[in-house]
Motif scaffolding. Sequence first.
Motif, PDB file in Angstrom:
ATOM      1  N   THR A 198       4.884  90.090 -49.349  1.00 51.93           N
ATOM      2  CA  THR A 198       5.975  90.945 -49.797  1.00 51.93           C
ATOM      3  C   THR A 198       5.908  92.317 -49.141  1.00 51.93           C
ATOM      4  OG1 THR A 198       6.111  89.826 -51.938  1.00 51.93           O
ATOM      5  CG2 THR A 198       7.093  91.999 -51.800  1.00 51.93           C
ATOM      6  N   ALA A 199       4.721  92.883 -49.011  1.00 53.51           N
ATOM      7  CA  ALA A 199       4.585  94.201 -48.388  1.00 53.51           C
ATOM      8  C   ALA A 199       5.019  94.178 -46.929  1.00 53.51           C
ATOM      9  CB  ALA A 199       3.141  94.681 -48.501  1.00 53.51           C
ATOM     10  N   VAL A 223      10.074  90.786 -49.217  1.00 57.84           N
ATOM     11  CA  VAL A 223      10.463  89.943 -50.343  1.00 57.84           C
ATOM     12  C   VAL A 223       9.759  88.599 -50.198  1.00 57.84           C
ATOM     13  CG1 VAL A 223      12.448  88.864 -49.193  1.00 57.84           C
ATOM     14  CG2 VAL A 223      12.489  89.138 -51.679  1.00 57.84           C
ATOM     15  N   GLY A 224       9.702  87.830 -51.285  1.00 60.34           N
ATOM     16  CA  GLY A 224       9.232  86.454 -51.191  1.00 60.34           C
ATOM     17  C   GLY A 224       7.932  86.163 -51.909  1.00 60.34           C
ATOM     18  N   GLY A 225       7.056  87.157 -52.014  1.00 63.31           N
ATOM     19  CA  GLY A 225       5.764  86.906 -52.639  1.00 63.31           C
ATOM     20  C   GLY A 225       5.881  86.515 -54.092  1.00 63.31           C
ATOM     21  N   VAL A 283       3.402  98.056 -58.612  1.00 61.34           N
ATOM     22  CA  VAL A 283       2.891  99.419 -58.841  1.00 61.34           C
ATOM     23  C   VAL A 283       2.078  99.873 -57.626  1.00 61.34           C
ATOM     24  CG1 VAL A 283       1.191 100.751 -60.156  1.00 61.34           C
ATOM     25  CG2 VAL A 283       2.919  99.420 -61.366  1.00 61.34           C
ATOM     26  N   GLY A 284       1.215  98.999 -57.129  1.00 60.81           N
ATOM     27  CA  GLY A 284       0.415  99.335 -55.951  1.00 60.81           C
ATOM     28  C   GLY A 284       1.275  99.606 -54.737  1.00 60.81           C
ATOM     29  N   ARG A 285       2.283  98.758 -54.521  1.00 64.85           N
ATOM     30  CA  ARG A 285       3.177  98.924 -53.367  1.00 64.85           C
ATOM     31  C   ARG A 285       3.992 100.219 -53.499  1.00 64.85           C
ATOM     32  NH1 ARG A 285       3.839  93.923 -53.168  1.00 64.85           N
ATOM     33  NH2 ARG A 285       5.706  93.771 -54.458  1.00 64.85           N
ATOM     34  N   THR A 286       4.435 100.515 -54.726  1.00 65.38           N
ATOM     35  CA  THR A 286       5.209 101.742 -54.958  1.00 65.38           C
ATOM     36  C   THR A 286       4.347 102.979 -54.718  1.00 65.38           C
ATOM     37  OG1 THR A 286       6.586 100.608 -56.601  1.00 65.38           O
ATOM     38  CG2 THR A 286       6.577 103.010 -56.658  1.00 65.38           C
ATOM     39  N   ARG A 320      13.102 100.010 -42.885  1.00 61.52           N
ATOM     40  CA  ARG A 320      12.265  98.975 -43.480  1.00 61.52           C
ATOM     41  C   ARG A 320      11.383  99.545 -44.592  1.00 61.52           C
ATOM     42  NH1 ARG A 320       9.997 100.765 -38.846  1.00 61.52           N
ATOM     43  NH2 ARG A 320       7.712 100.845 -38.639  1.00 61.52           N
ATOM     44  N   LEU A 321      10.839 100.751 -44.396  1.00 64.08           N
ATOM     45  CA  LEU A 321       9.988 101.334 -45.426  1.00 64.08           C
ATOM     46  C   LEU A 321      10.795 101.698 -46.673  1.00 64.08           C
ATOM     47  CD1 LEU A 321       7.644 103.527 -43.220  1.00 64.08           C
ATOM     48  CD2 LEU A 321       6.926 101.671 -44.736  1.00 64.08           C
ATOM     49  N   ALA A 322      12.016 102.162 -46.486  1.00 63.94           N
ATOM     50  CA  ALA A 322      12.874 102.482 -47.630  1.00 63.94           C
ATOM     51  C   ALA A 322      13.210 101.211 -48.412  1.00 63.94           C
ATOM     52  CB  ALA A 322      14.151 103.167 -47.162  1.00 63.94           C
ATOM     53  N   LYS A 323      13.436 100.113 -47.716  1.00 58.30           N
ATOM     54  CA  LYS A 323      13.732  98.846 -48.388  1.00 58.30           C
ATOM     55  C   LYS A 323      12.552  98.388 -49.232  1.00 58.30           C
ATOM     56  CE  LYS A 323      17.029  97.135 -44.958  1.00 58.30           C
ATOM     57  NZ  LYS A 323      17.237  96.274 -43.773  1.00 58.30           N
ATOM     58  N   VAL A 324      11.370  98.388 -48.650  1.00 59.24           N
ATOM     59  CA  VAL A 324      10.174  97.927 -49.370  1.00 59.24           C
ATOM     60  C   VAL A 324       9.862  98.852 -50.543  1.00 59.24           C
ATOM     61  CG1 VAL A 324       7.683  97.582 -49.185  1.00 59.24           C
ATOM     62  CG2 VAL A 324       9.187  96.742 -47.375  1.00 59.24           C
ATOM     63  N   ALA A 325       9.929 100.165 -50.320  1.00 54.22           N
ATOM     64  CA  ALA A 325       9.578 101.127 -51.359  1.00 54.22           C
ATOM     65  C   ALA A 325      10.559 101.085 -52.529  1.00 54.22           C
ATOM     66  CB  ALA A 325       9.526 102.537 -50.766  1.00 54.22           C
TER      67      ALA A 325
END
Length: 252
Positions: free
Chosen positions: A27-28, A32-34, A64-67, A164-169
């Motif tokens: 996911t990171a 998405v997908g994890g 939480v970790g990813r955020t 890409r970073l904005a999407k993940v965050a």
Amino acid sequence: MLESLSPLPGAINLLLVLLSVLTSAFTAAVGVGGGVLMIMALAQVMPATALIPVHGMVQLGSNVGRTAMTWRHIDRATLLAFLPGVALGALAAAWLLVRLPAGVLELCIAAFVLFTCWGPGLPGRALGRVGTLIVGAVTTLLSSLVGASGPVVAAFIKQRQAGRLAKVATFSACMVAQHLTKAFVFGAAGFVFRDWLALMLSMVAAGFVGTWLGLRLLHRLSERRFDVLFRWALTLLALRLAWLGAQRLGLG
């Protein structure tokens, strides 16, 4: 020791902890997908009554970790518009008694995700504050009922964010809010989280490792390559949901 983590056998507990590393990294890196991969695996070994609440708490820790690792890139306007919808969806989930026929929900999710990936794009009004609130409410409700809202939220975030970073965050922050509601919804319903607490904490810790690995890969991806991986990951998840929905409706 492994046997003490949960009511499941020790070997299964170990596999689930390792799976948490893999799905968090996925996911990171891809966006998405994890979460869907995780719930598919949990469904093979876990009692149905524990599936969605345990999955929700593990995904809460992972997000939480990813955020925390990407907080500078969060689109706060999207997040603030999303939060009231999360509250409304959680209230509806806590009280909802009527459910759609098995299969219809999966087909609706698949259709929306495929449209946002390959269609002409959502109109500007749908991407505004009201549209974001509605998406927050509907996906939180879906998440509490079937645990499969991630692709919808990701598909919506895809339309609003460029980098890409904005999407993940932003996706991760929205999912933190959504999964947090499950603690209240399923706690109120009488689910005993204590029996699964050690396994959930172990999987969350493993998820931090996976997120760190996945973000290292994300930084090496170009915007174009990330967009291609993100779109195809969503598409494959949507096709899987469509197949599952057709099976449950007796069409497959």
